[in-house]
Design a protein around this motif. Structure first.
Motif, mmCIF file in Angstrom:
data_model
loop_
_atom_site.group_PDB
_atom_site.id
_atom_site.type_symbol
_atom_site.label_atom_id
_atom_site.label_comp_id
_atom_site.label_asym_id
_atom_site.label_seq_id
_atom_site.Cartn_x
_atom_site.Cartn_y
_atom_site.Cartn_z
ATOM 1 N N ILE A 147 0.843 -1.188 0.000
ATOM 2 C CA ILE A 147 0.000 0.000 0.000
ATOM 3 C C ILE A 147 0.880 1.240 0.000
ATOM 4 C CG2 ILE A 147 -1.908 1.178 1.150
ATOM 5 C CD1 ILE A 147 -2.401 -1.405 2.733
ATOM 6 N N SER A 148 0.546 2.192 -0.844
ATOM 7 C CA SER A 148 1.331 3.416 -0.910
ATOM 8 C C SER A 148 1.095 4.270 0.339
ATOM 9 C CB SER A 148 0.948 4.214 -2.159
ATOM 10 O OG SER A 148 1.232 3.469 -3.320
ATOM 11 N N TYR A 228 -0.096 -2.208 -5.142
ATOM 12 C CA TYR A 228 -0.859 -1.427 -4.157
ATOM 13 C C TYR A 228 -1.611 -2.332 -3.180
ATOM 14 C CZ TYR A 228 -0.251 1.546 -8.258
ATOM 15 O OH TYR A 228 0.269 2.194 -9.349
ATOM 16 N N PHE A 288 -5.785 4.929 0.382
ATOM 17 C CA PHE A 288 -4.648 4.182 0.918
ATOM 18 C C PHE A 288 -4.601 4.248 2.439
ATOM 19 C CE2 PHE A 288 -2.441 4.816 -3.368
ATOM 20 C CZ PHE A 288 -2.784 3.548 -3.793
ATOM 21 N N ARG A 319 -6.876 0.677 -8.489
ATOM 22 C CA ARG A 319 -6.039 0.293 -7.342
ATOM 23 C C ARG A 319 -6.638 -0.893 -6.609
ATOM 24 N NH1 ARG A 319 -4.141 3.739 -10.131
ATOM 25 N NH2 ARG A 319 -2.610 5.298 -9.487
#
Length: 326
Positions: A147-148, A228, A288, A319
């Motif tokens: 995950i960003s 992601y 996110f 995503r």
């Protein structure tokens, strides 16, 4: 918020070959001197990032971007498009993939003859670019495929410094575009959906754009099928109401939804709502961070519901789909 001294010190670290986590309006990036191949290699090592996935180069302004690329190598009729997009979307969450100058290290572009460039809008990113005085190659500051990070505390990769710029305003990575006269009426191809909507790009270029399919030949970051992703398995559904509770067994299950109306009474162990008002811009900014919270909640499974597939909803669904790919 990072102080002027912290930013100056980080600029020196970057000039000396270090790596620094920096905020942008999209997500936090892990930055290195883009023209220093050894420094860029540290980014790949810190992220455990495969060498075939190219990086985006961040610059303070369009003039610096043009010094790194060779627009004259574009197909006839496409030369004016980068300037049109620049005037409309820079600084901001749009990356353009253009023919590169020979002095850009191959490790930045994964051996491709093109490079992605963008001008970030975040004030701390701009101050860091000024302090460093060099272009910065900066993928998201997370372990590859994870995950960003959209807050400084989300940055867990090892680096020489982390600059705190507060929560990221856009919250999903930049939209990446390339140029191909044969691919669309406008000559623009969206290689990665992101913080600038397809509709906004089409309005500026005056014609339809093509959208590359995930898994096609990698020409930009974010084109891998699985990306992601939280550590917790994620299942993507169209409607929470169609979910069979029996299929969940005795698992601890978390819910990620747009408005939060769905799933009441279904016994979810945790729930995250992206935008009670169904505002897709707000939802993108929260995506996110919500995934990070669910990933820390000790769940066996996350169930995520698709959002309306328009505007930034297309980037959100992209995503989620990649996060759910096995």
């Amino acid at each position: 918020m990072a102080s002027e001294q912290e930013i100056e010190d980080a600029g020196q670290l970057l000039r000396d070959g270090g790596i620094v986590a920096m905020p942008t309006e999209t997500v936090y990036g892990l930055a290195a001197h883009a023209l220093d191949a050894d420094a860029v290699a540290k980014v790949f090592a810190a992220k455990a990032r495969p060498s075939f996935d190219p990086l985006i180069v961040h610059v303070p302004d369009a003039d610096t971007a043009w010094s790194l690329v060779a627009i004259d190598q574009l197909h006839d009729g496409l030369h004016g498009l980068p300037e049109v997009l620049t005037q409309a979307f820079w600084p901001g969450p749009l990356t353009m993939v253009l023919p590169k100058r020979e002095f850009i290290p191959g490790i930045v572009t994964s051996g491709l003859q093109t490079v992605g460039v963008r001008v970030p809008a975040h004030p701390v990113a701009q101050q860091l670019l000024e302090a460093a005085g060099v272009p910065l190659a900066a993928p998201s500051a997370n372990t590859f495929g994870g995950i960003s990070p959209t807050r400084a505390e989300h940055v867990t990769v090892e680096c020489d410094a982390v600059l705190d710029g507060g929560p990221c305003e856009t919250g999903v990575e930049s939209t990446v575009v390339g140029f191909d006269a044969d691919a669309s009426a406008s000559g623009v191809v969206v290689l990665r959906l992101g913080g600038t909507s397809v509709e906004a790009i089409e309005a500026v270029v005056g014609g339809a754009v093509a959208v590359a399919k995930p898994g096609e030949k990698i020409a930009s970051p974010g084109m891998l099928d699985r990306h992601y992703a939280p550590r917790t398995p994620l299942r993507l559904v169209d409607r929470i109401e169609d979910l069979d509770p029996a299929s969940l067994g005795n698992q601890r299950v978390g819910l990620l939804s747009l408005r939060g109306e769905q799933g009441r009474g279904m016994g979810f162990a945790a729930a995250e709502v992206l935008s009670p008002s169904a505002d897709l811009v707000v939802a993108a900014a929260q995506l996110f961070e919500a995934m990070h919270r669910l990933d820390r909640a000790g769940l066996d499974l996350i169930v995520a519901q698709r959002v309306p597939d328009r505007g930034l909803g297309r980037a959100i669904n992209d995503r989620l789909r990649r996060a759910a790919t096995a």
